[in-house]
Design an enzyme around this catalytic site. Structure first.
Site, PDB file in Angstrom:
ATOM      1  N   CYS A 167      -0.835  35.982 -15.500  1.00  0.00           N
ATOM      2  CA  CYS A 167       0.295  35.807 -14.533  1.00  0.00           C
ATOM      3  C   CYS A 167      -0.143  35.655 -13.305  1.00  0.00           C
ATOM      4  CB  CYS A 167       0.959  37.123 -14.710  1.00  0.00           C
ATOM      5  SG  CYS A 167       0.381  38.585 -14.280  1.00  0.00           S
ATOM      6  N   ARG A 212       7.858  41.239 -10.568  1.00  0.00           N
ATOM      7  CA  ARG A 212       7.493  42.011  -9.517  1.00  0.00           C
ATOM      8  C   ARG A 212       8.346  42.991  -8.812  1.00  0.00           C
ATOM      9  NH1 ARG A 212       4.581  36.385  -8.210  1.00  0.00           N
ATOM     10  NH2 ARG A 212       6.609  35.700  -8.650  1.00  0.00           N
ATOM     11  N   GLY A 214      -4.450  39.485 -13.905  1.00  0.00           N
ATOM     12  CA  GLY A 214      -4.054  39.133 -12.526  1.00  0.00           C
ATOM     13  C   GLY A 214      -4.965  38.160 -12.034  1.00  0.00           C
ATOM     14  N   THR A 215      -4.776  36.820 -12.208  1.00  0.00           N
ATOM     15  CA  THR A 215      -6.149  36.042 -11.532  1.00  0.00           C
ATOM     16  C   THR A 215      -6.262  35.927 -10.168  1.00  0.00           C
ATOM     17  OG1 THR A 215      -4.962  34.106 -12.049  1.00  0.00           O
ATOM     18  CG2 THR A 215      -6.027  34.819 -13.844  1.00  0.00           C
ATOM     19  N   ASN A 216      -5.149  36.180  -9.457  1.00  0.00           N
ATOM     20  CA  ASN A 216      -5.333  36.243  -7.844  1.00  0.00           C
ATOM     21  C   ASN A 216      -6.107  37.145  -7.406  1.00  0.00           C
ATOM     22  OD1 ASN A 216      -3.396  34.423  -8.241  1.00  0.00           O
ATOM     23  ND2 ASN A 216      -1.786  35.695  -7.586  1.00  0.00           N
ATOM     24  N   ASP A 217      -5.916  38.322  -8.051  1.00  0.00           N
ATOM     25  CA  ASP A 217      -6.905  39.641  -7.484  1.00  0.00           C
ATOM     26  C   ASP A 217      -8.199  39.422  -8.331  1.00  0.00           C
ATOM     27  OD1 ASP A 217      -5.526  41.358  -5.563  1.00  0.00           O
ATOM     28  OD2 ASP A 217      -4.236  41.793  -6.913  1.00  0.00           O
ATOM     29  N   HIS A 235       0.856  -1.171  -0.052  1.00  0.00           N
ATOM     30  CA  HIS A 235      -0.031   0.000  -0.120  1.00  0.00           C
ATOM     31  C   HIS A 235       0.815   1.321  -0.062  1.00  0.00           C
ATOM     32  CE1 HIS A 235      -2.290   3.256   2.285  1.00  0.00           C
ATOM     33  NE2 HIS A 235      -3.245   2.928   1.147  1.00  0.00           N
TER      34      HIS A 235
END
EC number: 2.7.9.1
Length: 887
Positions: A847, A575, A782-785, A469
């Site tokens: 990004c 950044r 900016g997909t985070n924000d 396992h």
């Protein structure tokens, strides 16, 4: 009789819930995994291509789904099961419950997606006091009573929920009393006594007798498999591996064949190629005079498969031939379970074999070179997580730790792991949650340990083989594992592990080499791996297929170099704020700028920062020679650059230079404090309020670009303005940047080509993308924000409620890890469409952290983005995901 085998079973199986299989005939085939589970579909396939498969039947996943909805056996299903049982009895010339012609059954689970050790198995079903006597008459007392005691243990644990340890205590006590080490040394008389003790465990634990009616045993076992779908460990495994959308588990009922009928019998598990290295050689284990669960559960440490050549040459030759047939038929590396009963080979199961990242890439490349598959099939064969594993670190200098090796086990899952010893799965999860790296040390692992195994950096077990396992699960996750390390003794109660003359306690540091099986005392340094050899060749095929460019988020020259080595096609996000933290001098200058109350004072601080920024940009441009570099202007709120701690500590630190009084500093800190900083004074709002800040950064970029160009470096700078919500904001910042460019170019008497673009992270910007595209030469999401503002979730506080949302099914995934295609994705689609309407040649990328998550990358490719940008280490994963979406 069952219908003859056919290849379009799915079309004819409407409403059918029970499917038959046996050599040369089957109701199903390998395409029916959703309905028959992986195990059932592959049993049907093996039977229909003529391999020796013990006859049986599969109860479908839809029947399980009906059971889960009703919490009772669906109407008519039991009659269908009994009809299928009659068919199996006719095929075998044996009857369930008949002492003269006893038929014994195995009952196994099997979902559409393989979940090693997650579901429950019952073997030898159909035994009772009468049947065991008949079996003893035919096959010998020792075999019969050994089968009976195994059945009592498994049935009690799986179906009646009696802890396995209660049965284990009885057999261990008996062996100790008789001075024996192995189960195989127990005589028929011993086993008869053990059967009586096991039956008494039922009364002691449950207050009821063992159910002796074989049909009742079958009925209860089918329900137990259905119930195991919703067990805590099964749910946890599905959660860890993000397995969703399945109907349930199928139930496979198959007539038993026996590997424990003496020295001409045995059982084994094998892979048609080495799952760790990918080497084209049968890789597996074999136990003489044993049943299948003994190998998989790690109860006895088995022998290498090669030993079967000598003790059972004919079954071995047939097995080798069967492996060739299966690999050629499935065009995959296969995981096979088999049993030899009195020199006759039986194939019990086949499925696509789980493999490590290294194994996956080598198998894919070799199969292309062998002409078995084409390159496109090879790309589909390797999963993004396989590359994730390949990019795991190794020991810096394996030759230097020889004197620190304290034990050696089996190299069950490759890679290197360094961590502190823990002895329970719960402790592994708890320590991991505190940010500690741990090594989970167990005598053997069980399915209940999956949470801790997932949290651990590596796993060490005293017992179990290469197909135990621990080994199978660790390999599936790309987690370092050393198994079957007989030189260690684990004392869970005292939380110590004994290794030769050493006693190691919880919390001590240990290093594991999963490629060699070495256990090393102490904390060894690790080094990152490289893209070369088979992986380099494989990635070149990936790049031929993908259309989406993959760039990297990199803030330093070292990051940029790593990104380039991993195949990045540019920097999609640099950044600039991270550069200010890299030395005391820089952070002091930054704080001086923040504390400044006048433009003059602020300019003095910015003049100090300029050479630092210019130097960093030069390093990044040099590393990315010939590739574009997208630089984001300062984004975070200014308070993030102030010292951490209470206000008094801050004031003391900031006033140490005697430039400002403590009162002035206190006033400035109060001005900078914000109720909701993520929606406050940050991004372009800083550059608009302090144009000199944008001017300094633009000047550093242009001067660095000119300097590098003069040194022969090809530079393509792209300046990105963050947190734009209106076209007026972007227009103001574009004016500042262009004015600086003209001055720098005039002074240097040269020009360079550059672009100015906008981050799209405020939902409003997505909705008015046509207006923003009139000014912006490129967009970067900016997909985070964007996720944060669209959901209204603060990323810093989401941990307080997100686990509840996930456990209650309100959300399927953490939206900060897996991109929300339905909601946030709609904004991306709108922005791309409207932006390109205004500017047809608009380049669009992403990004945020989602740039390296495979399902998110697939979405971005489909909606027409030009590139994704992710962390340097995830670049190969994003490249593969971008290629797979094209297939």
């Amino acid at each position: 009789m069952a219908p003859a085998a056919h290849r379009d079973g799915a079309a004819e199986a409407v409403g059918q819930r029970v499917f038959h299989f046996g050599k040369g005939r089957s109701d199903g085939n390998k395409t029916m995994k959703d309905l028959l589970g992986g195990k059932g579909a592959n049993l049907a396939e093996m039977a229909s291509i003529g391999l020796s498969v013990p006859p049986g039947f599969t109860v479908s996943t839809e029947a399980c789904q009906q059971y889960q909805a009703q919490k009772a056996m669906p109407a008519g299903l039991w009659d269908e099961i009994l009809a299928a049982l009659t068919w199996v009895e006719g095929n075998m010339g044996a009857v369930l419950g008949d002492p003269r012609r006893p038929l014994l059954l195995s009952v196994r689970s099997g979902a559409a997606v393989s979940m090693p050790g997650m579901m429950d198995t019952v073997l030898n079903l159909g035994l009772n006091d009468h049947v065991v006597a008949g079996l003893a008459h035919r096959s010998g007392e020792r075999f019969a009573y050994d089968s009976y005691r195994r059945f009592l243990d498994m049935f009690g644990n799986v179906v009646m929920d009696i802890p396995h340890s209660l049965f284990e205590e009885k057999i261990e006590a008996m062996k100790a009393a008789l001075g024996l080490r192995n189960d195989t040394e127990l005589t028929a008389r011993d086993l008869k006594e053990l059967v009586a003790q096991y039956k008494n465990v039922y009364v002691e634990a449950k207050g009821e007798e063992f159910p002796s009616d074989p049909k009742k045993q079958l009925h209860l076992s089918v329900l137990a498999v259905f119930n195991s779908w919703d067990s805590a460990r099964a749910k946890k495994y599905r959660s860890i591996n993000q397995i969703t959308g399945l109907k349930g588990t199928a139930v496979n009922v198959q007539c038993m064949v026996f590997g424990n009928m003496g020295d001409t019998s045995g059982t084994g598990v094998l892979f048609t190629r080495n799952p760790s290295t990918g080497e084209r050689k049968l890789y597996g284990e074999f136990l003489v005079n044993a049943q299948g669960e003994d190998v998989v559960a790690g109860i006895r440490t088995p022998q290498d498969l090669d030993t079967m050549k000598d003790c059972m040459p004919e079954p071995y030759a047939e097995l080798v031939e069967n492996c060739k047939i299966l690999e050629s038929h499935y065009k995959e590396m296969m995981d096979i379970e088999f049993t030899v009963q009195e020199n006759r080979l039986w194939m019990l199961q086949c499925r696509t074999g789980k493999r490590t990242g290294k194994g996956a890439v080598k198998i894919a490349v070799d199969m292309v070179n062998e002409g078995l598959i084409d390159r496109r099939s090879a790309i589909k064969m390797v999963e993004p997580r396989h590359l994730d594993q390949l990019l795991h670190p190794q020991f810096e200098s394996p030759s230097s730790y020889g004197d620190k090796v304290i034990a050696t086990g089996l190299p069950a899952s490759p890679g290197a792991a360094v961590g502190q010893i823990v002895f329970t799965a719960d402790d592994a999860e708890a320590w991991h949650a505190q940010g500690k790296s741990v090594i989970l040390v167990r005598t053997e692992t069980s399915p209940e340990d999956v949470g801790g195994m997932n949290a651990a950096a590596g796993i060490l077990t005293a017992r179990g083989g290469m197909t135990s396992h621990a080994a199978v699960v660790a390999r599936g996750w790309g987690k370092c594992c050393v198994a079957g390390c007989s030189g260690i003794r684990v004392n869970d109660a005292e939380k110590v592990v004994l290794v030769a003359d050493k006693v190691l306690c919880e919390g001590e540091w240990l290093s594991l080499n999963g490629s060699t099986g070495e256990v090393i005392l102490g904390k060894l340094p690790l080094s990152p791996p490289a893209l070369s050899g088979d992986l380099g060749e494989f990635m070149s095929w990936v790049d031929e297929v993908k259309k989406l460019k993959v760039k990297a988020n990199a803030d330093t020259p070292a990051d940029a170099l790593t990104a380039r080595n991993n195949g990045a096609e540019g920097i999609g996000l640099c950044r600039t704020e991270h550069m200010f933290f890299s030395s005391d001098e820089r952070i002091k200058a930054m704080r001086q700028m923040i504390m400044a109350e006048t433009i003059e004072h602020r300019q003095i601080a910015l003049d100090r920062l300029l050479p630092y920024q210019r130097l960093d940009f030069e390093g990044i441009f040099r590393a990315m020679d010939g590739l574009p570099v997208t630089i984001r202007l300062l984004d975070p709120p200014l308070h993030e650059f102030l010292p951490e701690g209470n206000v008094e500590d801050m004031v003391r630190l900031l006033s140490s230079g005697n430039v400002y009084t403590q009162e002035e500093i206190l006033t400035r800190i109060e001005k900078l404090s914000e109720v909701n900083p993520m929606l406050g004074f940050r991004g372009c709002r800083l550059g608009i309020s302090y144009p000199e800040l944008t001017a300094m950064q633009a000047r550093a970029i242009f001067e660095a670009a000119i300097s590098m160009t003069e040194q022969g470096v090809k530079v393509f700078p792209e300046i990105m303005v963050p947190l734009i919500g209106t076209p007026q904001e972007l227009a103001q910042q574009v004016d500042v940047i262009r004015e600086v460019a003209e001055k720098v170019f005039a002074n240097a008497e040269t020009t360079i080509s550059y672009k100015i673009g906008s981050m799209i992270e405020v939902p409003r910007a997505a909705l008015i993308a046509d207006e923003i595209a009139a000014l912006a030469e490129f967009f970067s999401f900016g997909t985070n924000d964007l996720t944060q503002m669209t959901f209204g979730y603060s990323r810093d506080d989401v941990g307080k409620f997100l686990p509840t949302y996930l456990s209650k099914g309100i959300l399927q995934n953490d939206p900060f890890e897996v991109f929300d295609q339905k909601g946030v994705g709609e904004l991306v689609k709108v922005a791309v469409e409207r932006g390109r309407k205004a500017r047809p040649d608009l380049e669009v990328g992403i990004c945020g952290e989602h740039g390296g998550e495979p399902s998110s990358v697939a979405f971005f490719a489909k909606v027409g983005l030009n590139y994704v940008s992710c962390s340097p280490f995830r670049v190969p994963i994003a490249r593969l995901a971008a290629a797979q979406v094209m297939l």
